[in-house]
Design an enzyme around this catalytic site. Structure first.
Site, PDB file in Angstrom:
ATOM      1  N   ASP A 205     -11.188   2.346   6.076  1.00 27.19           N
ATOM      2  CA  ASP A 205     -10.502   2.519   4.801  1.00 27.19           C
ATOM      3  C   ASP A 205     -10.880   1.379   3.856  1.00 27.19           C
ATOM      4  O   ASP A 205     -10.643   0.207   4.163  1.00 27.19           O
ATOM      5  CB  ASP A 205      -8.992   2.531   5.064  1.00 27.19           C
ATOM      6  CG  ASP A 205      -8.169   2.898   3.849  1.00 27.19           C
ATOM      7  OD1 ASP A 205      -8.683   2.831   2.721  1.00 27.19           O
ATOM      8  OD2 ASP A 205      -6.992   3.258   4.045  1.00 27.19           O
TER       9      ASP A 205
ATOM     10  N   GLY B 139     -11.736   7.158   8.029  1.00 27.13           N
ATOM     11  CA  GLY B 139     -11.403   6.585   6.737  1.00 27.13           C
ATOM     12  C   GLY B 139      -9.931   6.616   6.360  1.00 27.13           C
ATOM     13  O   GLY B 139      -9.043   6.642   7.209  1.00 27.13           O
ATOM     14  N   HIS B 140      -9.691   6.634   5.051  1.00 27.68           N
ATOM     15  CA  HIS B 140      -8.366   6.496   4.451  1.00 27.68           C
ATOM     16  C   HIS B 140      -7.410   7.612   4.880  1.00 27.68           C
ATOM     17  O   HIS B 140      -6.256   7.364   5.196  1.00 27.68           O
ATOM     18  CB  HIS B 140      -8.535   6.484   2.932  1.00 27.68           C
ATOM     19  CG  HIS B 140      -7.297   6.247   2.147  1.00 27.68           C
ATOM     20  ND1 HIS B 140      -6.590   5.069   2.198  1.00 27.68           N
ATOM     21  CD2 HIS B 140      -6.626   7.045   1.260  1.00 27.68           C
ATOM     22  CE1 HIS B 140      -5.548   5.140   1.378  1.00 27.68           C
ATOM     23  NE2 HIS B 140      -5.539   6.332   0.807  1.00 27.68           N
ATOM     24  N   PHE B 141      -7.884   8.849   4.850  1.00 33.19           N
ATOM     25  CA  PHE B 141      -7.081   9.996   5.270  1.00 33.19           C
ATOM     26  C   PHE B 141      -7.455  10.359   6.700  1.00 33.19           C
ATOM     27  O   PHE B 141      -8.135  11.348   6.968  1.00 33.19           O
ATOM     28  CB  PHE B 141      -7.293  11.175   4.326  1.00 33.19           C
ATOM     29  CG  PHE B 141      -6.667  10.981   2.968  1.00 33.19           C
ATOM     30  CD1 PHE B 141      -5.308  11.193   2.785  1.00 33.19           C
ATOM     31  CD2 PHE B 141      -7.437  10.577   1.887  1.00 33.19           C
ATOM     32  CE1 PHE B 141      -4.717  11.000   1.540  1.00 33.19           C
ATOM     33  CE2 PHE B 141      -6.854  10.396   0.636  1.00 33.19           C
ATOM     34  CZ  PHE B 141      -5.497  10.607   0.459  1.00 33.19           C
TER      35      PHE B 141
END
Length: 326
Positions: free
Chosen positions: A276, A302-304
């Site tokens: 992220d 990653g972020h999601f």
């Protein structure tokens, strides 16, 4: 003779069926979650008026089961929790609201509703009280963290556990992607605002979902396309710039949230995407300073993180929540 052959045929058929059934039962019993437990319950799409604003939310599961409130991030909505709602509703009561201006909730103008994290948290708090939900775990991600921690510090007795998927509460958890927003905090001008507008473009939104993933084909394109449509509404950019600017007030509250963690030691599950750009793994590590016992899980995504690692994360949530309710 014919009767004997027929009888033998029936016996062989019975044995064959029994062997197949036994084999299938053995296979199911070896899975981490029995197949009978992954059945979903009906997901419903509802709205509730809170202080004159219609809050849209997704709800699934039996209300008599332990409740998990799913708090979404930017630029998302309750849609980001579709896998959680589908796969955990057989065991838990799940409720996922869309914040004002997000998802399918009302989008009041900035003169009617001041877009700050304080105001959003007050709205979600009122929403939960109107729903009669006064004991619940929270799942937090991105914007869900400052909203969730406001709920937790206001009502520590209501929070049964925290499930944290890239929800930050430490300055060391603010990654390089915050450079433009920090410039906005320092000096809010047309120039510093314009520098952030690419975050609202389709390519910018797609990057937020796909940066740091191993396999881009695991990311549902409906996620960033839906976000783009909502961010294309009149005044959407201005409202979200207001929230970008207000985020600095979350950072000022980090010490208060850390005190809450130290004093209350809530059961904590970390399920964090380490790639992220906004909230790197250092943000997850920081929780170890204040919470003694953490179910700590880091994923190469990653972020999601639910997009690529949904199955693993959901299994972790199931086991974690089962342990809280033994």
């Amino acid at each position: 003779m014919k009767n004997l052959v027929l009888a033998l045929s029936i016996i062989l058929l019975f044995v064959s069926c029994k062997e197949k059934t036994t084999t299938e039962t053995d296979r199911i019993s070896k899975t981490s979650t029995p197949m009978s437990e992954i059945k979903t319950t009906t997901l419903k799409y509802k709205t509730l008026e809170v202080n004159g604003i219609n809050i849209a939310y997704r709800e699934a599961g039996n209300v008599n089961n332990p409740t998990i409130v799913l708090l979404h991030g930017f630029p998302a909505s309750s849609y980001q929790y579709r896998k959680v709602l589908a796969q955990l509703s057989n065991e838990f009561h799940l409720i996922a609201p869309d914040y004002p201006g997000f998802g399918n909730s009302d989008f009041p103008d900035a003169e009617t509703f001041t877009y700050t994290f304080d105001n959003i948290a007050v709205t979600i708090d009122s929403f939960l009280e109107q729903k009669g939900i006064n004991s619940y775990a929270i799942m937090i991600q991105d914007y869900g963290a400052p909203i969730g921690f406001r709920l937790a510090t206001a009502h520590p007795e209501r929070i049964t556990a925290i499930i944290n998927q890239n929800g930050n509460a430490y300055e060391e958890g603010l990654g390089d992607a915050w450079a433009g927003i920090k410039a906005l905090w320092k000096n809010r001008t047309k120039e510093t605002e314009d520098a952030l507008l690419s975050a609202f473009s389709l390519e910018g939104l797609k990057w937020q979902y796909t940066h740091g993933v191993r396999d881009i084909e695991t990311v549902d394109p409906d996620s960033y396309n839906l976000d783009f449509l909502r961010l294309s509404r009149p005044n959407a950019h201005a409202v979200n710039l207001d929230l970008f600017y207000d985020y600095q007030n979350n950072v000022k509250l980090y010490p208060k949230w850390q005190d809450y963690l130290r004093d209350n030691q809530p059961p904590l599950l970390i399920v964090w995407g380490k790639n992220d750009a906004f909230f790197p793994e250092s943000g997850a590590e920081a929780f170890k300073k204040d919470v003694k016992d953490i179910d700590y899980n880091i994923y190469d995504t990653g972020h999601f993180a639910l997009e690529e690692e949904g199955e693993a994360i959901i299994e972790s949530i199931r086991n974690f929540m089962r342990n809280q309710n033994k």
